[in-house]
Enzyme design. Structure first.
Site, PDB file in Angstrom:
ATOM      1  N   TYR A  60       0.835  -1.195   0.000  1.00  0.00           N
ATOM      2  CA  TYR A  60       0.000   0.000   0.000  1.00  0.00           C
ATOM      3  C   TYR A  60       0.876   1.254   0.000  1.00  0.00           C
ATOM      4  CZ  TYR A  60      -3.434  -3.474   1.467  1.00  0.00           C
ATOM      5  OH  TYR A  60      -4.231  -4.591   1.553  1.00  0.00           O
ATOM      6  N   HIS A 116       0.196 -11.983   1.160  1.00  0.00           N
ATOM      7  CA  HIS A 116      -0.610 -11.079   0.352  1.00  0.00           C
ATOM      8  C   HIS A 116      -0.869 -11.657  -1.048  1.00  0.00           C
ATOM      9  CE1 HIS A 116      -1.342  -6.455  -0.219  1.00  0.00           C
ATOM     10  NE2 HIS A 116      -2.390  -7.196  -0.550  1.00  0.00           N
TER      11      HIS A 116
END
Length: 350
Positions: free
Chosen positions: A82, A149
Protein backbone atom coordinates in the site's frame (compact mmCIF):
# COMPACT_ATOMS: atom_id res chain seq x y z
CA UNK A 1 -15.62 -16.59 26.29
CA UNK A 2 -18.19 -16.93 23.52
CA UNK A 3 -17.32 -16.24 19.88
CA UNK A 4 -19.20 -12.94 19.97
CA UNK A 5 -18.59 -10.45 22.74
CA UNK A 6 -21.52 -8.78 24.47
CA UNK A 7 -22.62 -5.70 22.49
CA UNK A 8 -22.68 -3.50 25.57
CA UNK A 9 -19.47 -4.83 27.09
CA UNK A 10 -16.04 -3.27 26.96
CA UNK A 11 -13.26 -5.13 25.10
CA UNK A 12 -9.88 -5.89 26.61
CA UNK A 13 -8.41 -3.16 24.38
CA UNK A 14 -10.49 -0.46 26.12
CA UNK A 15 -8.55 2.22 28.04
CA UNK A 16 -10.68 4.56 30.12
CA UNK A 17 -8.38 7.57 29.83
CA UNK A 18 -7.97 7.16 26.08
CA UNK A 19 -11.19 5.93 24.47
CA UNK A 20 -14.56 7.52 23.91
CA UNK A 21 -16.42 5.07 26.15
CA UNK A 22 -19.85 5.80 24.68
CA UNK A 23 -18.64 4.92 21.17
CA UNK A 24 -16.84 1.79 22.35
CA UNK A 25 -20.02 0.60 24.05
CA UNK A 26 -21.93 1.02 20.77
CA UNK A 27 -19.41 -1.02 18.80
CA UNK A 28 -19.86 -4.79 18.40
CA UNK A 29 -16.81 -6.98 19.03
CA UNK A 30 -16.35 -10.52 17.71
CA UNK A 31 -13.73 -13.18 18.26
CA UNK A 32 -11.47 -13.68 15.23
CA UNK A 33 -11.38 -17.42 14.60
CA UNK A 34 -9.79 -19.28 17.51
CA UNK A 35 -7.39 -16.48 18.36
CA UNK A 36 -7.53 -14.40 21.53
CA UNK A 37 -8.31 -11.35 19.36
CA UNK A 38 -11.80 -9.95 19.96
CA UNK A 39 -12.04 -7.39 17.19
CA UNK A 40 -14.39 -4.57 16.28
CA UNK A 41 -17.06 -5.40 13.70
CA UNK A 42 -15.79 -2.43 11.69
CA UNK A 43 -12.02 -2.27 11.38
CA UNK A 44 -9.52 0.06 9.72
CA UNK A 45 -7.63 -0.72 6.53
CA UNK A 46 -4.68 1.64 6.26
CA UNK A 47 -4.21 1.33 2.50
CA UNK A 48 -5.63 4.84 1.99
CA UNK A 49 -2.73 6.27 4.01
CA UNK A 50 -0.49 5.16 1.14
CA UNK A 51 -2.38 7.45 -1.31
CA UNK A 52 -3.62 4.34 -3.10
CA UNK A 53 -7.01 5.78 -4.09
CA UNK A 54 -6.14 9.50 -4.37
CA UNK A 55 -3.55 12.01 -3.22
CA UNK A 56 -3.92 12.33 0.53
CA UNK A 57 -2.87 14.67 3.32
CA UNK A 58 -0.65 12.77 5.75
CA UNK A 59 -1.54 15.10 8.61
CA UNK A 60 -5.23 14.34 8.15
CA UNK A 61 -4.40 10.64 7.90
CA UNK A 62 -2.81 10.77 11.36
CA UNK A 63 -6.03 12.26 12.74
CA UNK A 64 -8.08 9.53 11.06
CA UNK A 65 -6.12 6.76 12.78
CA UNK A 66 -6.47 8.40 16.18
CA UNK A 67 -10.19 9.07 15.67
CA UNK A 68 -11.17 5.56 14.63
CA UNK A 69 -9.25 3.88 17.45
CA UNK A 70 -10.52 6.27 20.10
CA UNK A 71 -14.05 5.56 18.91
CA UNK A 72 -14.01 1.78 19.11
CA UNK A 73 -12.08 0.37 16.14
CA UNK A 74 -9.42 -1.95 17.52
CA UNK A 75 -8.12 -3.82 14.47
CA UNK A 76 -5.82 -2.24 11.85
CA UNK A 77 -4.70 -3.82 8.56
CA UNK A 78 -1.75 -2.61 6.48
CA UNK A 79 0.82 -3.96 3.99
CA UNK A 80 4.10 -2.98 2.30
CA UNK A 81 2.23 -2.92 -1.02
CA UNK A 82 0.00 0.00 0.00
CA UNK A 83 1.87 2.99 -1.34
CA UNK A 84 4.99 0.78 -1.51
CA UNK A 85 5.86 1.43 2.12
CA UNK A 86 4.12 4.78 2.56
CA UNK A 87 1.01 3.45 4.32
CA UNK A 88 3.14 1.69 6.93
CA UNK A 89 5.27 4.80 7.42
CA UNK A 90 2.29 7.11 7.94
CA UNK A 91 0.57 4.59 10.15
CA UNK A 92 3.76 4.24 12.19
CA UNK A 93 3.75 7.98 12.82
CA UNK A 94 0.14 7.84 13.96
CA UNK A 95 0.76 4.93 16.32
CA UNK A 96 3.48 6.83 18.20
CA UNK A 97 0.80 8.64 20.22
CA UNK A 98 -1.64 5.71 20.57
CA UNK A 99 -1.34 3.15 23.39
CA UNK A 100 -0.18 -0.20 22.01
CA UNK A 101 -2.68 -2.13 24.11
CA UNK A 102 -5.61 -0.32 22.47
CA UNK A 103 -5.39 -2.09 19.09
CA UNK A 104 -4.53 -5.25 17.18
CA UNK A 105 -2.51 -4.82 13.99
CA UNK A 106 -1.66 -6.94 10.96
CA UNK A 107 0.68 -6.49 8.04
CA UNK A 108 1.49 -8.65 5.03
CA UNK A 109 4.32 -10.18 3.01
CA UNK A 110 4.70 -11.16 -0.63
CA UNK A 111 3.59 -8.09 -2.60
CA UNK A 112 5.90 -5.11 -2.76
CA UNK A 113 6.86 -2.77 -5.63
CA UNK A 114 5.07 -1.39 -8.73
CA UNK A 115 7.64 -2.75 -11.21
CA UNK A 116 6.20 -5.93 -12.66
CA UNK A 117 9.34 -7.99 -12.03
CA UNK A 118 9.62 -6.73 -8.44
CA UNK A 119 5.97 -6.92 -7.50
CA UNK A 120 5.85 -10.38 -5.92
CA UNK A 121 8.35 -12.43 -3.97
CA UNK A 122 7.10 -15.28 -1.81
CA UNK A 123 10.54 -16.69 -1.03
CA UNK A 124 11.49 -17.50 2.55
CA UNK A 125 14.38 -15.02 2.83
CA UNK A 126 12.36 -12.13 1.43
CA UNK A 127 9.43 -13.02 3.68
CA UNK A 128 11.50 -12.83 6.88
CA UNK A 129 13.20 -9.61 5.75
CA UNK A 130 9.85 -8.06 4.84
CA UNK A 131 8.51 -8.49 8.37
CA UNK A 132 11.56 -6.71 9.79
CA UNK A 133 11.11 -3.87 7.29
CA UNK A 134 7.44 -3.51 8.20
CA UNK A 135 8.17 -3.46 11.91
CA UNK A 136 10.76 -0.71 11.35
CA UNK A 137 8.29 1.40 9.35
CA UNK A 138 5.56 0.85 11.93
CA UNK A 139 7.85 1.49 14.89
CA UNK A 140 6.73 -1.75 16.54
CA UNK A 141 8.49 -4.76 18.02
CA UNK A 142 5.78 -7.18 16.89
CA UNK A 143 2.44 -7.39 15.10
CA UNK A 144 -0.56 -9.46 16.07
CA UNK A 145 -1.02 -10.97 12.63
CA UNK A 146 1.08 -11.29 9.48
CA UNK A 147 -0.58 -12.46 6.26
CA UNK A 148 0.63 -13.64 2.87
CA UNK A 149 -0.61 -11.08 0.35
CA UNK A 150 -2.56 -12.27 -2.73
CA UNK A 151 -1.35 -15.85 -2.86
CA UNK A 152 -2.91 -16.47 -6.28
CA UNK A 153 0.04 -14.59 -7.84
CA UNK A 154 2.60 -17.14 -6.70
CA UNK A 155 4.36 -19.12 -9.45
CA UNK A 156 3.02 -22.23 -7.78
CA UNK A 157 0.99 -22.69 -4.62
CA UNK A 158 3.72 -25.04 -3.39
CA UNK A 159 5.97 -22.06 -2.65
CA UNK A 160 3.33 -20.66 -0.29
CA UNK A 161 3.04 -23.98 1.54
CA UNK A 162 6.73 -24.95 1.53
CA UNK A 163 8.48 -21.57 1.84
CA UNK A 164 6.32 -18.59 2.77
CA UNK A 165 4.27 -20.10 5.56
CA UNK A 166 7.21 -21.96 7.17
CA UNK A 167 9.16 -18.67 7.07
CA UNK A 168 6.26 -16.96 8.83
CA UNK A 169 6.23 -19.73 11.40
CA UNK A 170 9.84 -18.78 12.17
CA UNK A 171 8.74 -15.16 12.48
CA UNK A 172 6.03 -16.25 14.89
CA UNK A 173 8.46 -18.40 16.87
CA UNK A 174 10.77 -15.38 17.17
CA UNK A 175 7.98 -13.38 18.82
CA UNK A 176 7.61 -10.84 16.00
CA UNK A 177 4.07 -11.98 15.14
CA UNK A 178 1.41 -13.80 17.12
CA UNK A 179 -0.69 -15.26 14.29
CA UNK A 180 -0.35 -16.13 10.59
CA UNK A 181 -2.85 -15.68 7.76
CA UNK A 182 -3.33 -15.69 3.99
CA UNK A 183 -5.21 -13.38 1.62
CA UNK A 184 -6.46 -13.61 -1.95
CA UNK A 185 -9.52 -13.58 -4.19
CA UNK A 186 -9.98 -17.20 -5.40
CA UNK A 187 -11.62 -19.21 -2.65
CA UNK A 188 -10.42 -22.48 -4.14
CA UNK A 189 -6.79 -21.46 -3.62
CA UNK A 190 -7.42 -20.32 -0.06
CA UNK A 191 -9.14 -23.64 0.59
CA UNK A 192 -6.23 -25.61 -0.88
CA UNK A 193 -3.70 -23.89 1.34
CA UNK A 194 -5.82 -24.45 4.44
CA UNK A 195 -6.15 -28.14 3.58
CA UNK A 196 -2.52 -28.78 2.64
CA UNK A 197 -0.54 -26.61 5.04
CA UNK A 198 0.44 -27.89 8.46
CA UNK A 199 0.74 -24.28 9.62
CA UNK A 200 -2.68 -22.93 8.61
CA UNK A 201 -5.27 -24.82 10.68
CA UNK A 202 -9.04 -25.18 10.82
CA UNK A 203 -10.74 -22.51 12.86
CA UNK A 204 -9.14 -19.72 10.86
CA UNK A 205 -10.94 -16.40 11.26
CA UNK A 206 -12.30 -14.57 8.19
CA UNK A 207 -11.62 -10.87 7.63
CA UNK A 208 -13.85 -9.16 5.07
CA UNK A 209 -12.29 -6.37 3.04
CA UNK A 210 -13.40 -3.46 0.92
CA UNK A 211 -17.15 -3.11 1.54
CA UNK A 212 -17.17 -0.30 -1.03
CA UNK A 213 -15.21 -2.45 -3.50
CA UNK A 214 -12.05 -0.33 -3.62
CA UNK A 215 -13.97 2.86 -4.36
CA UNK A 216 -16.56 1.49 -6.79
CA UNK A 217 -19.45 1.98 -4.40
CA UNK A 218 -18.73 5.60 -3.55
CA UNK A 219 -19.78 8.96 -4.84
CA UNK A 220 -16.26 9.58 -6.16
CA UNK A 221 -16.12 6.28 -8.01
CA UNK A 222 -13.29 3.86 -8.69
CA UNK A 223 -9.65 4.85 -9.31
CA UNK A 224 -8.28 4.42 -12.84
CA UNK A 225 -6.45 1.19 -11.97
CA UNK A 226 -9.58 -0.58 -10.73
CA UNK A 227 -9.87 -4.01 -12.43
CA UNK A 228 -13.69 -4.06 -12.64
CA UNK A 229 -15.29 -4.17 -16.09
CA UNK A 230 -16.78 -1.07 -17.68
CA UNK A 231 -20.25 -2.56 -17.19
CA UNK A 232 -19.70 -2.90 -13.44
CA UNK A 233 -18.28 0.62 -13.18
CA UNK A 234 -21.28 1.96 -15.08
CA UNK A 235 -23.73 0.09 -12.81
CA UNK A 236 -22.02 1.48 -9.72
CA UNK A 237 -22.08 5.01 -11.11
CA UNK A 238 -25.79 4.62 -11.79
CA UNK A 239 -26.30 3.38 -8.23
CA UNK A 240 -24.50 6.47 -6.92
CA UNK A 241 -26.78 8.73 -8.98
CA UNK A 242 -29.86 6.91 -7.70
CA UNK A 243 -28.71 7.27 -4.08
CA UNK A 244 -28.10 10.97 -4.63
CA UNK A 245 -31.61 11.38 -6.01
CA UNK A 246 -32.97 9.61 -2.93
CA UNK A 247 -30.92 11.78 -0.60
CA UNK A 248 -28.80 8.85 0.55
CA UNK A 249 -25.12 7.90 0.35
CA UNK A 250 -24.07 4.84 -1.68
CA UNK A 251 -21.05 4.01 0.47
CA UNK A 252 -23.17 4.01 3.65
CA UNK A 253 -25.71 1.67 2.03
CA UNK A 254 -22.92 -0.64 0.77
CA UNK A 255 -21.19 -0.74 4.15
CA UNK A 256 -24.42 -1.70 5.91
CA UNK A 257 -24.67 -4.71 3.60
CA UNK A 258 -21.33 -6.08 4.75
CA UNK A 259 -21.99 -5.29 8.41
CA UNK A 260 -25.16 -7.39 8.26
CA UNK A 261 -23.16 -10.48 7.30
CA UNK A 262 -22.15 -13.01 10.00
CA UNK A 263 -18.42 -12.24 9.89
CA UNK A 264 -16.04 -11.12 12.65
CA UNK A 265 -14.94 -7.86 11.04
CA UNK A 266 -15.11 -5.75 7.89
CA UNK A 267 -12.27 -3.43 6.88
CA UNK A 268 -12.89 0.07 5.54
CA UNK A 269 -10.19 2.44 4.37
CA UNK A 270 -10.11 6.22 4.29
CA UNK A 271 -7.63 9.03 4.80
CA UNK A 272 -10.47 11.54 5.14
CA UNK A 273 -11.68 12.43 8.63
CA UNK A 274 -15.16 13.24 7.30
CA UNK A 275 -15.41 9.87 5.56
CA UNK A 276 -13.99 8.00 8.55
CA UNK A 277 -16.73 9.49 10.71
CA UNK A 278 -19.33 8.53 8.10
CA UNK A 279 -18.06 4.95 8.16
CA UNK A 280 -18.31 4.71 11.94
CA UNK A 281 -21.81 6.16 11.73
CA UNK A 282 -22.77 2.92 10.00
CA UNK A 283 -22.32 1.34 13.42
CA UNK A 284 -23.64 4.17 15.56
CA UNK A 285 -26.61 5.20 13.37
CA UNK A 286 -28.72 2.43 11.77
CA UNK A 287 -30.12 2.94 8.27
CA UNK A 288 -33.23 5.05 8.01
CA UNK A 289 -36.34 3.70 6.29
CA UNK A 290 -35.40 5.64 3.16
CA UNK A 291 -31.89 4.20 3.17
CA UNK A 292 -33.21 0.66 3.60
CA UNK A 293 -35.61 1.11 0.70
CA UNK A 294 -32.81 2.57 -1.43
CA UNK A 295 -30.61 -0.43 -0.62
CA UNK A 296 -33.38 -2.85 -1.60
CA UNK A 297 -33.97 -1.03 -4.87
CA UNK A 298 -30.26 -1.03 -5.75
CA UNK A 299 -30.09 -4.77 -5.15
CA UNK A 300 -32.98 -5.24 -7.58
CA UNK A 301 -31.72 -2.88 -10.25
CA UNK A 302 -28.00 -3.60 -10.45
CA UNK A 303 -26.10 -6.86 -10.96
CA UNK A 304 -23.73 -6.09 -8.10
CA UNK A 305 -22.08 -8.16 -5.47
CA UNK A 306 -21.56 -5.39 -2.96
CA UNK A 307 -18.72 -7.28 -1.37
CA UNK A 308 -17.34 -9.57 -4.07
CA UNK A 309 -15.39 -11.71 -1.62
CA UNK A 310 -18.27 -12.33 0.75
CA UNK A 311 -20.74 -12.82 -2.10
CA UNK A 312 -18.82 -15.90 -3.17
CA UNK A 313 -19.07 -17.29 0.35
CA UNK A 314 -22.80 -17.70 0.70
CA UNK A 315 -25.00 -14.95 -0.71
CA UNK A 316 -28.22 -16.59 -1.94
CA UNK A 317 -28.30 -17.44 -5.62
CA UNK A 318 -31.13 -15.01 -6.36
CA UNK A 319 -28.95 -12.13 -5.14
CA UNK A 320 -26.06 -13.01 -7.46
CA UNK A 321 -25.65 -11.58 -10.96
CA UNK A 322 -26.39 -13.81 -13.93
CA UNK A 323 -22.76 -13.59 -15.02
CA UNK A 324 -19.48 -13.07 -13.19
CA UNK A 325 -19.54 -9.39 -12.25
CA UNK A 326 -16.54 -9.40 -9.97
CA UNK A 327 -12.90 -9.25 -11.07
CA UNK A 328 -11.49 -12.50 -9.78
CA UNK A 329 -8.59 -13.46 -12.05
CA UNK A 330 -8.48 -10.18 -13.99
CA UNK A 331 -5.34 -8.78 -12.35
CA UNK A 332 -3.79 -12.24 -12.28
CA UNK A 333 -4.28 -12.75 -16.04
CA UNK A 334 -2.85 -9.31 -16.79
CA UNK A 335 0.14 -9.94 -14.55
CA UNK A 336 1.08 -13.20 -16.24
CA UNK A 337 0.49 -11.72 -19.70
CA UNK A 338 3.02 -8.99 -18.93
CA UNK A 339 5.45 -11.48 -17.38
CA UNK A 340 5.24 -13.52 -20.59
CA UNK A 341 6.10 -10.40 -22.57
CA UNK A 342 2.66 -9.85 -24.12
CA UNK A 343 3.10 -6.18 -25.00
CA UNK A 344 -0.46 -5.93 -26.33
CA UNK A 345 -1.89 -6.37 -22.83
CA UNK A 346 -2.79 -3.08 -21.19
CA UNK A 347 -2.19 -3.84 -17.54
CA UNK A 348 -3.83 -1.94 -14.72
CA UNK A 349 -1.52 -3.39 -12.10
CA UNK A 350 0.01 -0.93 -9.72
Amino acid sequence: MSDIAHDKGLPATFLKDFHNEESVRQMTYNRLGRTDMVVSALSYGASALGSVFRNTDDTEGLKVVEYVIKNGVNYIDVAPWYGHGKAEQVLGRALQTIPRSSYFISTKVGRYLPEIDKMFDFGAERTIRSVDESLARLGLEKVDLVQVHDIEFADNIDIIINETLPALQKVKDSGKARYIGITGYPLNILKEVLERSSIQKNGTGVINASPVSMGLLTERGAPDWHPASDDVKRSCAEAAVYCRQMGTDLSRVALSYSLDLPLPTTLFSSASLINAKKNLDAIFMPLTDTERKTKEEIMKRTPLEISHFVACMGIPRYMRPLKNENWEGVEEDEYWAVMRGDKTTATKLG
